[in-house]
Design a protein around this motif. Structure first.
Motif, PDB file in Angstrom:
ATOM      1  N   GLY A 218       0.806  -1.217   0.000  1.00  0.00           N
ATOM      2  CA  GLY A 218       0.000   0.000   0.000  1.00  0.00           C
ATOM      3  C   GLY A 218       0.843   1.272   0.000  1.00  0.00           C
ATOM      4  O   GLY A 218       2.033   1.266   0.320  1.00  0.00           O
ATOM      5  N   GLY A 219       0.211   2.373  -0.361  1.00  0.00           N
ATOM      6  CA  GLY A 219       0.893   3.644  -0.546  1.00  0.00           C
ATOM      7  C   GLY A 219       1.546   4.249   0.681  1.00  0.00           C
ATOM      8  O   GLY A 219       2.480   5.034   0.538  1.00  0.00           O
ATOM      9  N   MET A 220       1.082   3.926   1.879  1.00  0.00           N
ATOM     10  CA  MET A 220       1.657   4.539   3.083  1.00  0.00           C
ATOM     11  C   MET A 220       2.992   3.911   3.488  1.00  0.00           C
ATOM     12  O   MET A 220       3.695   4.448   4.338  1.00  0.00           O
ATOM     13  N   ASN A 221       3.362   2.800   2.891  1.00  0.00           N
ATOM     14  CA  ASN A 221       4.574   2.092   3.298  1.00  0.00           C
ATOM     15  C   ASN A 221       5.842   2.915   3.131  1.00  0.00           C
ATOM     16  O   ASN A 221       6.701   2.915   4.014  1.00  0.00           O
ATOM     17  N   ALA A 222       5.984   3.620   2.037  1.00  0.00           N
ATOM     18  CA  ALA A 222       7.199   4.418   1.804  1.00  0.00           C
ATOM     19  C   ALA A 222       7.349   5.499   2.878  1.00  0.00           C
ATOM     20  O   ALA A 222       8.437   5.703   3.437  1.00  0.00           O
TER      21      ALA A 222
ATOM     22  N   HIS B 221       9.630  -0.490  10.906  1.00  0.00           N
ATOM     23  CA  HIS B 221       8.574  -0.687   9.901  1.00  0.00           C
ATOM     24  C   HIS B 221       8.866  -1.877   8.987  1.00  0.00           C
ATOM     25  O   HIS B 221       9.903  -1.945   8.340  1.00  0.00           O
ATOM     26  N   LYS B 222       7.920  -2.800   8.957  1.00  0.00           N
ATOM     27  CA  LYS B 222       7.990  -3.977   8.077  1.00  0.00           C
ATOM     28  C   LYS B 222       6.814  -3.994   7.107  1.00  0.00           C
ATOM     29  O   LYS B 222       6.736  -4.846   6.239  1.00  0.00           O
ATOM     30  N   GLY B 223       5.876  -3.083   7.290  1.00  0.00           N
ATOM     31  CA  GLY B 223       4.649  -3.004   6.503  1.00  0.00           C
ATOM     32  C   GLY B 223       3.562  -2.398   7.375  1.00  0.00           C
ATOM     33  O   GLY B 223       3.695  -2.331   8.593  1.00  0.00           O
ATOM     34  N   MET B 224       2.484  -1.955   6.755  1.00  0.00           N
ATOM     35  CA  MET B 224       1.376  -1.370   7.504  1.00  0.00           C
ATOM     36  C   MET B 224       0.531  -2.488   8.120  1.00  0.00           C
ATOM     37  O   MET B 224       0.335  -3.539   7.505  1.00  0.00           O
ATOM     38  N   ILE B 225       0.047  -2.259   9.331  1.00  0.00           N
ATOM     39  CA  ILE B 225      -0.865  -3.197   9.985  1.00  0.00           C
ATOM     40  C   ILE B 225      -2.264  -2.887   9.454  1.00  0.00           C
ATOM     41  O   ILE B 225      -2.817  -1.821   9.717  1.00  0.00           O
ATOM     42  N   GLU B 226      -2.807  -3.813   8.686  1.00  0.00           N
ATOM     43  CA  GLU B 226      -4.097  -3.611   8.035  1.00  0.00           C
ATOM     44  C   GLU B 226      -5.174  -4.448   8.721  1.00  0.00           C
ATOM     45  O   GLU B 226      -4.949  -5.608   9.057  1.00  0.00           O
ATOM     46  N   ILE B 227      -6.337  -3.838   8.922  1.00  0.00           N
ATOM     47  CA  ILE B 227      -7.512  -4.582   9.379  1.00  0.00           C
ATOM     48  C   ILE B 227      -8.190  -5.081   8.113  1.00  0.00           C
ATOM     49  O   ILE B 227      -8.664  -4.298   7.295  1.00  0.00           O
ATOM     50  N   ASN B 228      -8.208  -6.392   7.957  1.00  0.00           N
ATOM     51  CA  ASN B 228      -8.620  -7.022   6.703  1.00  0.00           C
ATOM     52  C   ASN B 228      -9.983  -7.695   6.843  1.00  0.00           C
ATOM     53  O   ASN B 228     -10.355  -8.141   7.916  1.00  0.00           O
ATOM     54  N   GLY B 229     -10.704  -7.778   5.727  1.00  0.00           N
ATOM     55  CA  GLY B 229     -11.987  -8.473   5.702  1.00  0.00           C
ATOM     56  C   GLY B 229     -13.166  -7.585   6.031  1.00  0.00           C
ATOM     57  O   GLY B 229     -14.259  -8.081   6.309  1.00  0.00           O
ATOM     58  N   LEU B 230     -12.970  -6.276   5.985  1.00  0.00           N
ATOM     59  CA  LEU B 230     -14.056  -5.341   6.280  1.00  0.00           C
ATOM     60  C   LEU B 230     -14.997  -5.216   5.087  1.00  0.00           C
ATOM     61  O   LEU B 230     -14.537  -5.104   3.953  1.00  0.00           O
ATOM     62  N   PRO B 231     -16.303  -5.223   5.321  1.00  0.00           N
ATOM     63  CA  PRO B 231     -17.233  -5.059   4.205  1.00  0.00           C
ATOM     64  C   PRO B 231     -17.193  -3.623   3.675  1.00  0.00           C
ATOM     65  O   PRO B 231     -17.325  -2.667   4.435  1.00  0.00           O
ATOM     66  N   ASN B 232     -16.972  -3.460   2.387  1.00  0.00           N
ATOM     67  CA  ASN B 232     -16.964  -2.154   1.711  1.00  0.00           C
ATOM     68  C   ASN B 232     -15.858  -1.212   2.161  1.00  0.00           C
ATOM     69  O   ASN B 232     -15.959  -0.002   1.978  1.00  0.00           O
ATOM     70  N   PHE B 233     -14.810  -1.728   2.783  1.00  0.00           N
ATOM     71  CA  PHE B 233     -13.650  -0.932   3.190  1.00  0.00           C
ATOM     72  C   PHE B 233     -12.407  -1.613   2.640  1.00  0.00           C
ATOM     73  O   PHE B 233     -12.357  -2.838   2.532  1.00  0.00           O
ATOM     74  N   SER B 234     -11.393  -0.833   2.319  1.00  0.00           N
ATOM     75  CA  SER B 234     -10.107  -1.402   1.933  1.00  0.00           C
ATOM     76  C   SER B 234      -8.990  -0.489   2.426  1.00  0.00           C
ATOM     77  O   SER B 234      -9.202   0.700   2.673  1.00  0.00           O
ATOM     78  N   TYR B 235      -7.817  -1.071   2.578  1.00  0.00           N
ATOM     79  CA  TYR B 235      -6.626  -0.341   3.045  1.00  0.00           C
ATOM     80  C   TYR B 235      -6.897   0.408   4.351  1.00  0.00           C
ATOM     81  O   TYR B 235      -6.615   1.591   4.468  1.00  0.00           O
ATOM     82  N   VAL B 236      -7.426  -0.294   5.331  1.00  0.00           N
ATOM     83  CA  VAL B 236      -7.684   0.276   6.655  1.00  0.00           C
ATOM     84  C   VAL B 236      -6.510  -0.097   7.548  1.00  0.00           C
ATOM     85  O   VAL B 236      -6.331  -1.259   7.903  1.00  0.00           O
TER      86      VAL B 236
END
Length: 150
Positions: free
Chosen positions: A58-62, A72-87
Motif C-alpha cells: 500500500g501507498g503509506m509504506n514508503a 517498519h515492516k509493513g502497515m498493519i491492516e484490518i482485513n476483511g471489512l465489508p466495503n472498506f479497503s486499506y484500513v
C-alpha cells in the motif's frame, strides 16, 4: 493473542476507542463517526470480527519506512471489512486525519465536541511490534465492539 477495539465515546464527527491485547489496555484509538450508511473515508469501521495482516504494497509504506526505519515492516491492516479497503492502524491526531482508519495515541482531549488523540507517534512505536507479531501469527483475529461509557 486476543486483540480488541472497544469503542467508549462518540464526538460530533469522531469515535474514541481503547485497544486491548490479551485484555491489557494498550492505547487509545480515534476513528471517524459511526454512520448507518458509509461515506468513503469518513465512516468508522463496522463492529465485527476481522483479521490483522501485514500490508507491504500500500501507498503509506514508503512514508512509514522513512518515519520509522528501525521497526517498519509493513502497515498493519484490518482485513476483511465489508466495503472498506486499506484500513491501517496509523498515526494522526484528529478525525480529519483518519480517512476511515484508526489512529493511535496515549491520551485524548475533547475539543469543540470532537475527540483528538495525543502522543500518536509514541503510541505507534509501542504498539507496532505487538501488532506486527499478531498480524504474522495464526491468531491474527481482531474484534471491534461498542461499549459507550461517556
Amino acid at each position: 493473542m486476543k486483540t480488541k477495539i472497544i469503542r467508549v465515546a462518540q464526538g460530533k464527527q469522531s469515535t474514541l476507542s481503547h485497544l486491548y491485547i490479551d485484555d491489557i489496555f494498550q492505547c487509545y484509538l480515534l476513528e471517524d463517526k459511526i454512520r448507518a450508511a458509509k461515506i468513503p473515508k469518513q465512516t468508522a469501521i463496522p463492529i465485527g470480527d476481522y483479521t490483522l495482516r501485514l500490508n507491504t504494497w500500500g501507498g503509506m509504506n514508503a512514508e512509514y519506512r522513512q518515519k520509522f526505519p528501525n521497526v517498519h515492516k509493513g502497515m498493519i491492516e484490518i482485513n476483511g471489512l465489508p466495503n472498506f479497503s486499506y484500513v491501517y492502524i496509523h498515526i494522526g491526531n484528529t478525525y480529519r486525519q483518519t480517512a476511515g482508519c484508526p489512529l493511535c495515541g496515549f491520551g485524548f482531549e475533547l475539543v469543540d465536541g470532537d475527540f483528538q488523540i495525543v502522543r500518536s507517534k509514541d503510541a505507534y512505536q509501542m504498539i507496532y511490534p505487538k501488532l506486527l507479531e499478531i498480524a504474522q501469527s495464526k491468531e491474527n483475529q481482531i474484534s471491534i465492539e461498542n461499549n459507550f461509557q461517556f
